[in-house]
Write an enzyme that holds these catalytic residues in place. Structure first.
Site, PDB file in Angstrom:
ATOM      1  N   ASP A  89       0.848  -1.196   0.000  1.00  6.95           N
ATOM      2  CA  ASP A  89       0.000   0.000   0.000  1.00  6.95           C
ATOM      3  C   ASP A  89       0.887   1.252   0.000  1.00  6.95           C
ATOM      4  O   ASP A  89       2.061   1.205   0.364  1.00  6.95           O
ATOM      5  CB  ASP A  89      -0.914   0.003   1.232  1.00  6.95           C
ATOM      6  CG  ASP A  89      -2.204   0.787   1.021  1.00  6.95           C
ATOM      7  OD1 ASP A  89      -3.276   0.173   0.955  1.00  6.95           O
ATOM      8  OD2 ASP A  89      -2.128   2.043   0.931  1.00  6.95           O
ATOM      9  N   LYS A 106     -12.987  -0.759 -14.530  1.00  6.63           N
ATOM     10  CA  LYS A 106     -13.374  -2.063 -13.986  1.00  6.63           C
ATOM     11  C   LYS A 106     -13.709  -3.057 -15.107  1.00  6.63           C
ATOM     12  O   LYS A 106     -13.482  -4.262 -14.976  1.00  6.63           O
ATOM     13  CB  LYS A 106     -14.540  -1.909 -13.006  1.00  6.63           C
ATOM     14  CG  LYS A 106     -14.152  -1.158 -11.733  1.00  6.63           C
ATOM     15  CD  LYS A 106     -12.995  -1.842 -10.997  1.00  6.63           C
ATOM     16  CE  LYS A 106     -12.590  -1.140  -9.729  1.00  6.63           C
ATOM     17  NZ  LYS A 106     -11.431  -1.780  -9.074  1.00  6.63           N
ATOM     18  N   ASP A 108       3.548   1.397  -4.613  1.00  2.06           N
ATOM     19  CA  ASP A 108       2.687   2.229  -5.452  1.00  2.06           C
ATOM     20  C   ASP A 108       2.402   1.411  -6.703  1.00  2.06           C
ATOM     21  O   ASP A 108       3.293   1.193  -7.530  1.00  2.06           O
ATOM     22  CB  ASP A 108       3.392   3.541  -5.813  1.00  2.06           C
ATOM     23  CG  ASP A 108       2.560   4.396  -6.765  1.00  2.06           C
ATOM     24  OD1 ASP A 108       1.481   3.939  -7.213  1.00  2.06           O
ATOM     25  OD2 ASP A 108       2.995   5.515  -7.071  1.00  2.06           O
ATOM     26  N   VAL A 109       1.185   0.938  -6.841  1.00  2.00           N
ATOM     27  CA  VAL A 109       0.875  -0.014  -7.922  1.00  2.00           C
ATOM     28  C   VAL A 109       1.030   0.601  -9.321  1.00  2.00           C
ATOM     29  O   VAL A 109       1.092  -0.128 -10.308  1.00  2.00           O
ATOM     30  CB  VAL A 109      -0.558  -0.619  -7.783  1.00  2.00           C
ATOM     31  CG1 VAL A 109      -0.691  -1.423  -6.510  1.00  2.00           C
ATOM     32  CG2 VAL A 109      -1.650   0.437  -7.905  1.00  2.00           C
ATOM     33  N   TYR A 132     -14.833   5.097 -13.926  1.00  2.81           N
ATOM     34  CA  TYR A 132     -14.705   3.937 -13.041  1.00  2.81           C
ATOM     35  C   TYR A 132     -15.148   2.673 -13.789  1.00  2.81           C
ATOM     36  O   TYR A 132     -14.495   1.627 -13.717  1.00  2.81           O
ATOM     37  CB  TYR A 132     -15.560   4.161 -11.790  1.00  2.81           C
ATOM     38  CG  TYR A 132     -15.367   3.116 -10.704  1.00  2.81           C
ATOM     39  CD1 TYR A 132     -14.265   3.159  -9.859  1.00  2.81           C
ATOM     40  CD2 TYR A 132     -16.304   2.104 -10.513  1.00  2.81           C
ATOM     41  CE1 TYR A 132     -14.095   2.220  -8.847  1.00  2.81           C
ATOM     42  CE2 TYR A 132     -16.142   1.163  -9.500  1.00  2.81           C
ATOM     43  CZ  TYR A 132     -15.044   1.223  -8.667  1.00  2.81           C
ATOM     44  OH  TYR A 132     -14.889   0.286  -7.666  1.00  2.81           O
ATOM     45  N   ASN A 146      -6.042  -5.495  -5.589  1.00  6.30           N
ATOM     46  CA  ASN A 146      -7.242  -4.909  -4.985  1.00  6.30           C
ATOM     47  C   ASN A 146      -7.228  -3.377  -4.976  1.00  6.30           C
ATOM     48  O   ASN A 146      -8.298  -2.760  -5.021  1.00  6.30           O
ATOM     49  CB  ASN A 146      -7.366  -5.457  -3.546  1.00  6.30           C
ATOM     50  CG  ASN A 146      -8.280  -4.621  -2.694  1.00  6.30           C
ATOM     51  OD1 ASN A 146      -9.505  -4.709  -2.805  1.00  6.30           O
ATOM     52  ND2 ASN A 146      -7.705  -3.766  -1.852  1.00  6.30           N
ATOM     53  N   THR A 201     -17.062   0.806   2.837  1.00  3.57           N
ATOM     54  CA  THR A 201     -15.645   0.949   3.190  1.00  3.57           C
ATOM     55  C   THR A 201     -15.311   2.446   3.151  1.00  3.57           C
ATOM     56  O   THR A 201     -16.147   3.254   2.721  1.00  3.57           O
ATOM     57  CB  THR A 201     -14.752   0.230   2.157  1.00  3.57           C
ATOM     58  OG1 THR A 201     -14.889   0.921   0.912  1.00  3.57           O
ATOM     59  CG2 THR A 201     -15.115  -1.232   1.981  1.00  3.57           C
TER      60      THR A 201
HETATM   61  N1  LIG Z   1     -16.228  -0.210  -1.566  1.00  6.90           N
HETATM   62  C1  LIG Z   1     -17.006  -0.611  -2.548  1.00  6.90           C
HETATM   63  O1  LIG Z   1     -18.222  -0.398  -2.549  1.00  6.90           O
HETATM   64  C2  LIG Z   1     -16.427  -1.371  -3.714  1.00  6.90           C
HETATM   65  C3  LIG Z   1     -17.294  -2.065  -4.584  1.00  6.90           C
HETATM   66  C4  LIG Z   1     -16.771  -2.751  -5.674  1.00  6.90           C
HETATM   67  C5  LIG Z   1     -15.397  -2.746  -5.880  1.00  6.90           C
HETATM   68  N2  LIG Z   1     -14.571  -2.067  -5.044  1.00  6.90           N
HETATM   69  C6  LIG Z   1     -13.141  -2.108  -5.322  1.00  6.90           C
HETATM   70  O2  LIG Z   1     -12.472  -2.733  -4.244  1.00  6.90           O
HETATM   71  C7  LIG Z   1     -11.146  -2.228  -4.130  1.00  6.90           C
HETATM   72  C8  LIG Z   1     -10.892  -1.760  -2.701  1.00  6.90           C
HETATM   73  O3  LIG Z   1     -11.842  -0.759  -2.393  1.00  6.90           O
HETATM   74  P1  LIG Z   1     -12.053  -0.192  -0.926  1.00  6.90           P
HETATM   75  O4  LIG Z   1     -13.478   0.177  -0.858  1.00  6.90           O
HETATM   76  O5  LIG Z   1     -11.470  -1.100   0.081  1.00  6.90           O
HETATM   77  O6  LIG Z   1     -11.194   1.175  -1.041  1.00  6.90           O
HETATM   78  P2  LIG Z   1     -10.433   2.012   0.067  1.00  6.90           P
HETATM   79  O7  LIG Z   1     -10.332   3.410  -0.475  1.00  6.90           O
HETATM   80  O8  LIG Z   1     -11.052   1.830   1.404  1.00  6.90           O
HETATM   81  O9  LIG Z   1      -8.980   1.351   0.104  1.00  6.90           O
HETATM   82  C9  LIG Z   1      -8.146   1.386  -1.018  1.00  6.90           C
HETATM   83  C10 LIG Z   1      -6.703   1.172  -0.587  1.00  6.90           C
HETATM   84  O10 LIG Z   1      -5.894   1.235  -1.779  1.00  6.90           O
HETATM   85  C11 LIG Z   1      -4.731   2.005  -1.495  1.00  6.90           C
HETATM   86  N3  LIG Z   1      -4.197   2.589  -2.736  1.00  6.90           N
HETATM   87  C12 LIG Z   1      -4.726   3.583  -3.484  1.00  6.90           C
HETATM   88  N4  LIG Z   1      -3.903   3.888  -4.504  1.00  6.90           N
HETATM   89  C13 LIG Z   1      -2.832   3.046  -4.401  1.00  6.90           C
HETATM   90  C14 LIG Z   1      -1.642   2.879  -5.155  1.00  6.90           C
HETATM   91  N5  LIG Z   1      -1.350   3.656  -6.219  1.00  6.90           N
HETATM   92  N6  LIG Z   1      -0.773   1.923  -4.774  1.00  6.90           N
HETATM   93  C15 LIG Z   1      -1.018   1.157  -3.675  1.00  6.90           C
HETATM   94  N7  LIG Z   1      -2.128   1.280  -2.924  1.00  6.90           N
HETATM   95  C16 LIG Z   1      -3.017   2.220  -3.284  1.00  6.90           C
HETATM   96  C17 LIG Z   1      -5.200   3.062  -0.488  1.00  6.90           C
HETATM   97  O11 LIG Z   1      -4.117   3.621   0.228  1.00  6.90           O
HETATM   98  C18 LIG Z   1      -6.170   2.245   0.368  1.00  6.90           C
HETATM   99  O12 LIG Z   1      -5.498   1.640   1.458  1.00  6.90           O
HETATM  100  C19 LIG Z   1     -11.011  -1.135  -5.182  1.00  6.90           C
HETATM  101  O13 LIG Z   1     -10.403  -1.671  -6.346  1.00  6.90           O
HETATM  102  C20 LIG Z   1     -12.459  -0.752  -5.461  1.00  6.90           C
HETATM  103  O14 LIG Z   1     -12.622  -0.199  -6.735  1.00  6.90           O
HETATM  104  C21 LIG Z   1     -15.047  -1.391  -3.955  1.00  6.90           C
END
Ligand SMILES: NC(=O)c1ccc[n+]([C@@H]2O[C@H](COP(=O)([O-])OP(=O)(O)OC[C@H]3O[C@@H](n4cnc5c(N)ncnc54)[C@H](O)[C@@H]3O)[C@@H](O)[C@H]2O)c1
Length: 254
Positions: free
Chosen positions: A40, A163, A66-67, A159, A93, A194
């Site tokens: 992360d 996806k 950093d992905v 978005y 993720n 989240t």
């Molecule tokens: N929350 C939802 O409703 C939902 C629904 C469907 C899909 N998703 C997907 O699930 C995944 C996680 O979502 P979440 O809700 O836990 O988000 P979140 O914002 O709570 O957490 C995301 C994490 O990714 C990290 N991050 C961001 N950019 C980064 C980078 N360049 N390199 C490394 N780390 C990085 C952030 O620091 C954070 O810890 C995402 O891909 C999101 O699109 C979320």
């Protein structure tokens, strides 16, 4: 019968592991015996999450990642190999959402979303494959969304584009790398409460809107998603490859 943990002996790297879904997946994997690396941008939260897992008897390590940056991936995977000797599971993720409709979205914001949500999983997969191959195979799990399956009415175009790309990245990797015993599947959650959704849910009507579209009548929980990831990571899913698994209470079946 020996009651072996479902990920015993496995090593996993979970991107975006500091919080939200990535943290929930990391916790669940560790409970089932995996050594987990939380990659992360956020060392404060990431180290805290890893420490919480360790306190409960798991084995967890934070990695600065950093992905969007290829050198960062090379360094992270070198560290995983040095510390654990192998990589069995990669969960791509980490993801972001800049909520601007197409008509007002700045091109640079679109580029930022592509960099994190698409280039991230692309680079991670690129660099994980050689290490997985060395170990005899592995499981790559990409976090897509219901928005990677349908044109979701409450979600912006950028978005959805990112996806959708993840959905087909998954299938092409599944087909090409099956020969190396590397499986690749995607998960498609509906709305989960989240930190990513906090801004949207400041408006209670928006939360009701999201609940209203789910046939099972509730939001997804982090545990719902973590359990799906656990299954795809485990040997129980040994013949599951190239699948897009909705975790959406029936939303995309409607
Ligand atoms: N929350 C939802 O409703 C939902 C629904 C469907 C899909 N998703 C997907 O699930 C995944 C996680 O979502 P979440 O809700 O836990 O988000 P979140 O914002 O709570 O957490 C995301 C994490 O990714 C990290 N991050 C961001 N950019 C980064 C980078 N360049 N390199 C490394 N780390 C990085 C952030 O620091 C954070 O810890 C995402 O891909 C999101 O699109 C979320």
């Amino acid at each position: 019968m020996v009651n072996e943990k479902r990920l015993a002996g496995k090593v996993a790297l979970i991107t975006g592991g500091a919080q939200g879904l990535g943290a929930a997946i990391s916790r669940r994997f560790a409970e089932e015996g995996a050594v987990v690396f939380l990659g992360d941008l956020n060392p404060g939260t990431g180290n805290k999450t890893a420490a919480e897992i360790t306190e409960k008897g798991g084995r967890a390590f934070f990695i600065n990642l950093d992905v969007t940056n290829e050198d960062s991936w090379t360094a992270a995977l070198a560290l995983v190999e040095k510390e654990a000797g192998r990589l069995d599971v990669l969960v791509n993720n980490a993801g972001i959402n800049i909520r601007e409709p197409i008509e007002i979205m700045k091109a640079e914001n679109f580029d930022t979303m592509l960099a994190v949500n698409v280039k991230g999983p692309f680079l991670g997969t690129k660099h994980a494959i050689p290490l997985m191959r060395k170990g005899g195979g592995g499981s790559i799990i990409n976090m897509s969304s219901v928005c990677g399956l349908i044109g979701h009415r409450y979600t912006t175009e950028a978005y959805t584009v990112t996806k959708g790309a993840v959905t087909l990245l998954t299938k092409t990797i599944a087909v090409r790398y099956a020969k190396d015993n590397i499986r690749c599947n995607s998960i498609h959650p509906s709305t989960v409460e989240t930190p990513l959704m906090m801004e949207v849910f400041k408006d209670p009507a928006k939360k009701q809107e999201r609940i209203g579209e789910v046939p099972l009548g509730r939001l997804a929980t982090e545990t719902d998603v973590a359990n799906a990831a656990l299954f795809l990571a485990s040997d129980e899913a040994a013949f599951i490859n190239g699948v897009g698994l909705p975790v959406d209470g029936g939303t995309t079946a409607d």
